[in-house]
Every structure is written in structure tokens, then in C-alpha cells.
Design a protein around this motif. Structure first.
Motif, short mmCIF file in Angstrom:
data_model
loop_
_atom_site.label_atom_id
_atom_site.label_comp_id
_atom_site.label_asym_id
_atom_site.label_seq_id
_atom_site.Cartn_x
_atom_site.Cartn_y
_atom_site.Cartn_z
N PRO A 81 0.82 -1.23 0.00
CA PRO A 81 0.00 0.00 0.00
C PRO A 81 0.85 1.27 0.00
CG PRO A 81 -0.86 -1.58 1.58
CD PRO A 81 0.45 -2.11 1.12
N VAL A 82 1.97 1.24 0.71
CA VAL A 82 2.86 2.41 0.75
C VAL A 82 3.49 2.64 -0.63
CG1 VAL A 82 4.94 3.40 1.78
CG2 VAL A 82 3.34 2.10 3.20
N ALA A 85 0.98 4.13 -2.87
CA ALA A 85 0.80 5.54 -2.51
C ALA A 85 1.89 6.41 -3.14
CB ALA A 85 0.82 5.70 -0.98
N TYR A 86 3.13 5.92 -3.13
CA TYR A 86 4.23 6.68 -3.74
C TYR A 86 4.05 6.78 -5.25
CZ TYR A 86 7.38 7.67 0.13
OH TYR A 86 7.95 8.20 1.26
N TYR A 89 1.44 9.24 -5.94
CA TYR A 89 1.96 10.57 -5.61
C TYR A 89 2.82 11.10 -6.76
CZ TYR A 89 4.69 14.16 -3.17
OH TYR A 89 5.29 15.35 -2.81
N VAL A 340 -0.25 16.16 2.31
CA VAL A 340 0.16 14.94 1.60
C VAL A 340 1.68 14.87 1.45
CG1 VAL A 340 -0.03 13.60 -0.54
CG2 VAL A 340 -2.03 14.81 0.36
N MET A 344 4.72 11.93 2.51
CA MET A 344 5.50 11.19 1.52
C MET A 344 6.98 11.56 1.54
SD MET A 344 2.88 9.60 0.54
CE MET A 344 3.57 8.56 -0.74
#
Length: 368
Positions: A81-82, A85-86, A89, A340, A344
Motif C-alpha cells: 500500500p505504501v 501511494a508513492y 503521488y 500529503v 510522503m
């Protein structure tokens, strides 16, 4: 996955172009009025600390990108999931930068051209370049960045000739105290542009001589910080703090005031060319990192098809981010930059570094 190699100088050119990108033309730290240059200075030193976190983390895994480091530290279940997310992003920021370029061109030289056509054409160029690999981008940096820097220095010299140029616009220094400076610097100006150097964690595995990684990383932050600080001081001296805050593109507005003997004017075309060059490296950097991240996540060896797919996604995304330019800017400054981006750029990397230090310490104890 490709095993392209770039030199430390090429990495420097890519990242410095990436850092300056849109930041050189926007009014960084405008909320601090005449102390905007001080905001950039404070953010630069905070950016050096942030770069130290990235480099320390990369030292534990010199041959792995951020996408490969994450599951090794927190496991696949929490890591995926991370990673997603990156990737999202990177794609989102690429879309925002494209929108910045489109809005600039539509409001200046391509008034009657649909913004979607401008962004789509630009993305075709980006995808075409990246299909040649990171080495191609590095070589382009060697050619473009020296021209970019010389053009910027020429603009600075021209700004000194503007009739309204007045260094007194920079005073009183800290006239409203340090609170407005710190409020603008952390996290807003730290996140944009210095925190965006988090992409170095995706590029360091391609570096030929990894012993020069630290020097390259810190040099990028210091030099970009100095350039942005000087740029802000000159714009403030020409426009004053009130106009600096109100103008969407203050460097462009200041350059339009240049008039030498009522003959040499309209140097704003040079600013637009610089913006295009800076945005090119920024969008290329984020798009490449997104494609690389997807490829490593799903175990794909070639990223060519991924680049084409991302090109078709980023173009409409840049248009959907905000209905108009005001909403677009408000979303970026209030939501992305303040909430956000710090997660990150600061929180996740810091947590990963702590985990890497603990893991390394435990391994050292076992060996002893």
C-alpha cells in the motif's frame, strides 16, 4: 529491469533541473512578504537535513530503489500500500507540473490553443525521451542545464536595469518576526521544492559511482537554494512584496518590466523557454519514477509500455485536478503541500530510516 548507468554529474543536472523546475518562476514564500528570500534560506537548511535522511537510508540499500527498500523493512503486506501511494503521488505531481506549464503557456504565448493540446504534446515529448532510458535524460541535462543557468543569469542582470528596482523592498528584515517565515518555510517551501528530491531514492541505484551520492545530493539542495534565494531577492526588489504575493508568476511579471532604451523588450519569452526546460526535467523525473515503481511492483522488465500508459493518464489528470487555475492552486498549496507531501517526503522516509537503523543494529548484535 534496465541496468542503465548515469554519472554523478548527470544525476546532479537531472535533480537541479528538477528542483528549480517550476519553483524558479513561482512566488515562493510570498506569505512572509519581504522576507520571502529568508523563507527559502530556512527551507534550504531544512532540505539539507531531509537529504541527509534520504542518503542515510540509501546507504543501507545502495542497489535498491525506494520501491524495493519498503517491503524489506516493513514487509510485503504493509509495504505494497505504501508503494502504491508513492506511485500515485509521483503521477499526481507530474500532472500538477504539466498543468502549471499549460496555464503559463495559455496565458502568455499560446492564448488560443486549448490547454489539453499543449499538455498532450508536451507528454508525447516526455515519453519519447524516457523511452531512451534514464541515460538519455542525463545527457539532455548536460546540454540543457548550462544553457538554463546562463539564461537565468542574463535575466538577473536585466532585472537590475528595471527602473523600479529598489533593494529597500527587502526591508525591514524580519519586520513581522520569525513566525511568518517559519510558517511559510515549514512545511510549505520545504515540501516544494526541496522535499520533492525524495525521487533521489529511486535514482541512486543507477548512479555509477555511489561514493559521490552524498556530495551530489547536498550540492543539489545548496545550489538550488542559493539560486532560488537570489532569484526571490531580485524579484522582490523589482515588484515589491505586495505584487510578489499577488502575481501567479512573479518572475515573468518582473521580466516584462525590462526595457533597454525602449528597444530591447519582451524578454518574457526567455522565461517561458526556461520554464519549459525546467518542467521537462521535473515531469520526466516523476514519470520515470512512477513507471519504474510500477515495473518493480509487478515484476515487469521493460517500462516502455508503462511510459505510454502513464502519458495517457497524466494528460487528462492534469486537467481534472482543478476546474480553474484558482482552485488548482488552492488544492496544491492547502492540501497537497501542507498535508500529503510531508507524509510522503518526511514522515515515511524518516520511519523507514529508523527501521533500517534498528534492523542494522540487531544484525550487528547477532554477528558479535
Amino acid at each position: 529491469m534496465e541496468k542503465a548507468i548515469i554519472s554523478s554529474l548527470q544525476l546532479f543536472y537531472i535533480l537541479i533541473g528538477f528542483e528549480l523546475g517550476t519553483a524558479i518562476i513561482l512566488g515562493l514564500g510570498s506569505g512572509a512578504k519581504q522576507d520571502a528570500w529568508l523563507v527559502i534560506l530556512v527551507s534550504t537548511f531544512a532540505g539539507v537535513t531531509l537529504m541527509g535522511i534520504y542518503l542515510k537510508l540509501a546507504r543501507f540499500y545502495p542497489n535498491d530503489t525506494l520501491v524495493e527498500i519498503i517491503p524489506k523493512l516493513i514487509g510485503k503486506f504493509f509495504g505494497y500500500p505504501v508503494i502504491v501511494a508513492y506511485i500515485l503521488y509521483f503521477i499526481y505531481i507530474a500532472g500538477r507540473v504539466c498543468r502549471d506549464l499549460g496555464e503559463l503557456l495559455v496565458s502568455t504565448i499560446l492564448v488560443d490553443t486549448p490547454i489539453g493540446v499543449i499538455i498532450a504534446t508536451f507528454m508525447v515529448l516526455v515519453v519519447y525521451c524516457l523511452r531512451g532510458g534514464i541515460e538519455t535524460l542525463g545527457r539532455m541535462g548536460e546540454v540543457v542545464f548550462p544553457i538554463f543557468l546562463l539564461s537565468l543569469m542574463a535575466i538577473w542582470i536585466l532585472l537590475l536595469t528595471v527602473e523600479s528596482f529598489n533593494p529597500a523592498n527587502l526591508t525591514p528584515v524580519i519586520g513581522n518576526g520569525m513566525k511568518p517565515v517559519l510558517k511559510e518555510a515549514l512545511p510549505k517551501t520545504l515540501s516544494f521544492p526541496f522535499g520533492e528530491s525524495v525521487i533521489i531514492l529511486m535514482l541512486l541505484p543507477f548512479l555509477k559511482n555511489k561514493r559521490k551520492a552524498a556530495f551530489t545530493g547536498f550540492a543539489v539542495i545548496f545550489i538550488s537554494g542559493i539560486v532560488l534565494c537570489v532569484n526571490s531577492m531580485l524579484i522582490l526588489s523589482v515588484l515589491g512584496p505586495e505584487l510578489y504575493e499577488k502575481k501567479f508568476f512573479p518572475l515573468l511579471s518582473a521580466t516584462r518590466l525590462v526595457s533597454i532604451a525602449d528597444f530591447l523588450e519582451r524578454f518574457d519569452a526567455l522565461i517561458i523557454l526556461m520554464m519549459v526546460a525546467g518542467v521537462f526535467f521535473k515531469v520526466c523525473g516523476f514519470t520515470f519514477c512512477a513507471a519504474l515503481g510500477i515495473a518493480q511492483l509487478v515484476k515487469v522488465k521493460k517500462i516502455d509500455s508503462l511510459l505510454i500508459g502513464l502519458g495517457t493518464i497524466i494528460t487528462p489528470l492534469s486537467l481534472l485536478i482543478g476546474g480553474n487555475f484558482i482552485i488548482f492552486l488552492k488544492t496544491g498549496l492547502e492540501l497537497i503541500t501542507n498535508y500529503v507531501s510531508p507524509v510522503m517526503q518526511i514522515i515515511f522516509p524518516s520511519l523507514l530510516l529508523c527501521m533500517a537503523l534498528i534492523k542494522n543494529k540487531n544484525q550487528t548484535k547477532k554477528l558479535s
